[in-house]
Write an enzyme that holds these catalytic residues in place. Structure first.
Site, PDB file in Angstrom:
ATOM      1  N   ASP A 181       0.892  -1.165  -0.087  1.00  0.00           N
ATOM      2  CA  ASP A 181       0.086   0.035   0.015  1.00  0.00           C
ATOM      3  C   ASP A 181       0.901   1.147   0.148  1.00  0.00           C
ATOM      4  O   ASP A 181       1.780   1.363   0.751  1.00  0.00           O
ATOM      5  CB  ASP A 181      -0.727  -0.015   1.313  1.00  0.00           C
ATOM      6  CG  ASP A 181      -1.711   1.134   1.268  1.00  0.00           C
ATOM      7  OD1 ASP A 181      -2.582   0.987   0.543  1.00  0.00           O
ATOM      8  OD2 ASP A 181      -1.786   1.956   2.156  1.00  0.00           O
ATOM      9  N   GLU A 232       2.037  -0.322  -4.981  1.00  0.00           N
ATOM     10  CA  GLU A 232       0.967   0.786  -5.264  1.00  0.00           C
ATOM     11  C   GLU A 232       1.967   1.926  -5.331  1.00  0.00           C
ATOM     12  O   GLU A 232       2.323   2.501  -4.531  1.00  0.00           O
ATOM     13  CB  GLU A 232      -0.253   1.044  -4.446  1.00  0.00           C
ATOM     14  CG  GLU A 232      -1.371   2.123  -4.439  1.00  0.00           C
ATOM     15  CD  GLU A 232      -2.073   2.264  -3.631  1.00  0.00           C
ATOM     16  OE1 GLU A 232      -3.239   2.526  -3.853  1.00  0.00           O
ATOM     17  OE2 GLU A 232      -1.684   2.258  -2.248  1.00  0.00           O
TER      18      GLU A 232
END
Lengths: 124, 711
Positions: B357, B394
């Protein structure tokens, strides 16, 4: 919480009846009781009808017994597993390792329906 | 203490040397960190650079007050590590934590407070949030309690599957949301065990990799908001707010109340592997649940604030994560923490890969500057234990760093390709000027990943963060009122189109167009080069009623409604066949970007572009039609996909095929079911070999083969 164990012997093997909880405190002595029985080489049934809880360490102890039995070629069956204990054993994957009384009973039922001759053949 | 099955091995370090607080102890081993069961006791090891003293706090399980507080003797400190073995503990029935004493001086980064009991950053189990949604007793001084964990799971012959990255079909889902809905009919809804019962569904769908939203322990009740319409409490449903990085979330386990979440999760992974499905974890190393200056002190803040967090010169928290704090990922100690954590999940849980993330933060230096050669990313890429795991970034963060295509990859890292999402969405809704970039995206984004190959690109159209596929074709605007933030949360750049009515409608034409648009999206996704990722539920048109940020919605907005499996079986069938088609055609999964060069076997290039006229693509701004033909390597396979986002039909001239091959129809999203798609290998030969009429807003997929050959 304590764990009491009683041992019964019959023609088909040894039955160990456990009462109480199998956890990190009680599993050590349970193991001490079970391992010599496994080493006798006779079929072993562990009756858990009066066992209310099996903890993570308890499940590991049962699995150690199972592995030792497997190593020695001895059949170990758990019997009388309560709904809650069965649920925990199922969710954590431990149930997959063991033969349980229910499976044994179902197999016996199937065998009963099978002509004796065929069943005997299958048993060989 | 239980005896092992084999003969007891006597060890010198199995004997105590000291007594502290009535407990027999000895100096522990600094490594590994955490609490580890050793002969006769438990070894505790914790790092703090600036602590002046450290105390181990022991509780009987569930008791509010400690049973013992054992200060580490100074001679038990090695470097900045406090390590002590405590004998005679019943490891299964204790919880523990630490009190760290040291300077409280936020300007210099230190926030020691010996009154606080702190969680062990390396705790393998956490108690305190054992059952999802149960209101915690906030009066207790120590909320997230570290527990000792046995690490002897019986994996049998399970090993990570090692599916080549290019062959993956990723399915992003949420442990709780997948089976929490009453329609799931599983024994334990919303748990690892529940998900395990749905493995046959996943297998039938054809996916071979499941990507789980965060499963590290987090506190779902840390969200203070309520739904403004209903007054109901909102949760931290997604879980991007980690409390403990080594512990699986107890509330995701049917057996969490017994502390058996580790075994339950491992059993799920083992069975997924047995079904041919890899497991990727969505991991959040960019921030923690401790928030900023106002946030709670859980672990890192009290143990070594200045090491674990990026701090401004004034001692405030940098906020590149958008959540208050930023983990100091490239501090040498923190790098090792991240590495240890991932190794733990690979070695002890057989995890196959990770999606990071806001991974751009992992490339920032302690002062926030992006690093040209970030040591953490390099470390993870080359680590022996992680060597064959999938690493997916990401590649952006909330501080404005956007590194899609530029993420330091070291030959290992793949990326969520946000540009793929944006381009295909824009094309689908019919925007002008997109066709050229669409071609680049279909070919595995060679503009971004020329040296890394197609499998560096994780292609997706929807993810947990944003609209679901059904909502992407049903809403022009987000509808996030239920989140209690006045519809100000969530992204505004959705590139969505409602097909003529905002939200639910009885208009059959709108409904048909939406279904077609969803099929179009799936057809493009699964015929693009790169790793496709499907959002859980998109295959059955799962809706979030226009909410594009359901991070706090633990309810029907987020949950997978299993009744849709029957209700939307047409879309489900379409998805299954598309996945099966992808598996059958190797050229769609080629690791190298196509070059347009001729293939020897068929005399066709590996990729060719077409428009209404064969070999004549229309790259003009007003073009909304593009066809691509791919020619396989070695298996004489040809796949032609025509994509029409125009609101009018077009006559397609099909390229001629060599060697007695003819075009066979696999899918036409403009056709009524069941003629919209066929089983791969049973495609229907076209009657008119050279032409095909593609309907408005439709995708057509053909295969070129000899009539009597099943490819």
């Amino acid at each position: 919480m304590t764990l009491n164990v009683k041992e019964r012997r019959n023609k088909t093997g040894i039955v160990l009846v456990a009462t109480g909880e199998i956890n990190s405190e009680t599993s050590g002595s349970l193991l001490q009781t079970l391992l010599p029985l496994v080493r006798e080489g006779r079929p072993l049934r562990i009756d858990l009808t009066a066992v209310t809880y099996v903890s993570s360490a308890g499940l590991r102890t049962l699995l150690v017994v199972y592995r030792e039995a497997q190593h020695a070629g001895v059949a170990v069956t758990l019997y009388g597993v309560s709904e809650e204990v069965r649920f925990v054993m199922s969710a954590t994957g431990f149930l997959d390792f063991f033969s349980t009384g229910e499976a044994e009973a179902a197999a016996a039922k199937t065998a009963a329906k099978t002509p004796a001759k065929t069943a005997a053949k299958a048993a060989r | 203490m239980s005896e092992p099955a084999s003969e007891q091995v006597l060890r010198v370090d199995a004997y105590p040397t000291h007594e502290v607080g009535g407990y027999r102890v000895r100096a522990g081993k600094p490594f590994p960190f955490g609490a580890n069961v050793v002969p006769g006791g438990v070894s505790f090891s914790v790092f703090s650079d600036q602590a002046t003293s450290m105390t181990l706090v022991i509780y009987k399980r569930g008791e509010p007050e400690p049973t013992a507080e054992l200060e580490f003797p100074q001679e038990f400190r090695t470097g900045s590590v406090f390590a002590m073995t405590v004998f005679g503990l019943d490891h299964e029935n204790i919880e523990y934590g630490y009190r760290a004493d040291g300077p409280y001086d936020p300007v210099t980064g230190h926030r020691f407070d010996a009154r606080q009991v702190l969680s062990d950053p390396y705790a393998r189990l956490i108690a305190g949030r054992d059952v999802w949604g149960v209101e915690p007793d906030r009066s207790r001084g120590y909320q997230y309690r570290s527990r000792v964990c046995l690490q002897d799971f019986d994996w049998g012959d399970d090993t990570p599957l090692g599916i080549p990255a290019e062959d993956l079909v990723v399915y992003e889902t949420h442990v709780r949301g997948f089976t929490r809905h009453p329609s799931s009919q599983v024994t334990a809804p919303g748990t690892f065990a529940g998900l395990r019962e749905k493995i046959p569904y996943l297998k039938e769908l054809g996916i071979n990799c499941i990507e789980l939203l965060p499963v590290f322990e987090f506190d779902e009740s840390d969200n203070p908001r309520t739904n403004p319409e209903t007054g109901e409490q909102l949760f931290d449903y997604w879980g991007y707010n980690t409390v403990s990085f080594f512990a699986p979330k107890a509330g995701y386990a049917a057996t969490g109340r017994y502390g058996m979440q580790g075994d339950e999760f491992r059993t799920l992974i083992k069975d997924l592997h047995a079904a041919g499905i890899e497991v990727i974890l969505d991991v959040v190393f960019n921030h923690t649940a401790e928030g900023n200056e106002q946030g709670p002190t859980i672990s890192f803040k009290g143990l070594d604030n200045a090491t674990y967090y990026m701090l401004t010169p004034e001692g405030y928290y940098f906020n590149f994560s958008g959540t208050g704090n930023t983990v100091n990922c490239n501090h040498p100690v923190v790098r090792n923490f991240v590495l240890d954590c991932l190794r733990h999940w690979v070695a002890d849980y057989h995890i196959d890969g990770f999606r990071f993330d806001l991974a751009a933060i992992l490339g920032r230096s302690p002062d926030g500057t992006p690093l040209p050669n970030p040591p953490l990313l390099e470390l993870l890429a080359y680590d022996p234990v992680l060597r064959h795991t999938k690493l997916i970034a990401e590649a952006w963060d909330a501080g404005g760093l956007y590194e899609v295509g530029n993420f330091p990859a070291y030959g290992r890292w793949a990326e969520w390709n946000g540009k793929y999402r944006d381009t295909v969405r824009s094309f689908l809704k019919g925007d002008p000027g997109v066709t050229g970039e669409l071609a680049t995206r279909l070919a595995g984004s060679p503009d971004l990943y020329s040296s890394r190959g197609t499998s560096a690109s994780v292609n997706f159209l929807t993810a947990h963060d944003g609209f679901s596929l059904a909502d992407l074709v049903s809403y022009n605007d987000k509808h996030n009122e239920a989140n209690g933030e006045g519809n100000n949360d969530g992204g505004n750049d959705n590139a969505s189109w409602n097909c003529g009515a905002e939200g639910p409608t009885d208009d059959p034409e709108v409904g048909a167009l939406r279904l077609r648009q969803m099929k179009n999206a799936l057809a493009i996704l699964f015929t693009s080069q790169g790793i496709p990722m499907l959002l859980s539920g998109d295959e059955v048109a799962r809706t979030q009623q226009g909410n594009n940020n359901t991070y706090c919605q633990d309810n029907e907005l987020s949950w997978f409604d299993w009744s849709q499996v029957d209700e939307n079986s047409e879309l489900l069938r379409f998805t299954r066949e598309m996945i099966a088609f992808r598996k059958r055609h190797r050229e769609l999964r080629s690791t190298s970007h196509p070059t347009g060069q001729l293939r020897d076997t068929l005399g066709l290039p590996d990729i060719s572009w077409h428009g209404e006229r064969a070999w004549q693509p229309d790259w003009s701004a007003e073009s909304r039609l593009l066809a691509v033909a791919r020619c396989g390597t070695g298996d004489d396979d040809v796949v032609y996909a025509a994509m029409n986002s125009h609101w009018e039909a077009h006559d397609l001239e099909l390229p001629a095929l060599p060697g007695g091959r003819s075009w066979h129809l696999f899918a036409d999203t403009g056709a009524e079911a069941p003629h919209d798609i066929r089983t791969p290998g049973a495609e229907l030969e076209l009657e008119n070999a050279g032409k095909y009429l593609i309907g408005p807003r439709s995708v057509v997929i053909l295969v070129g083969r000899t009539p009597d050959t099943e490819l």
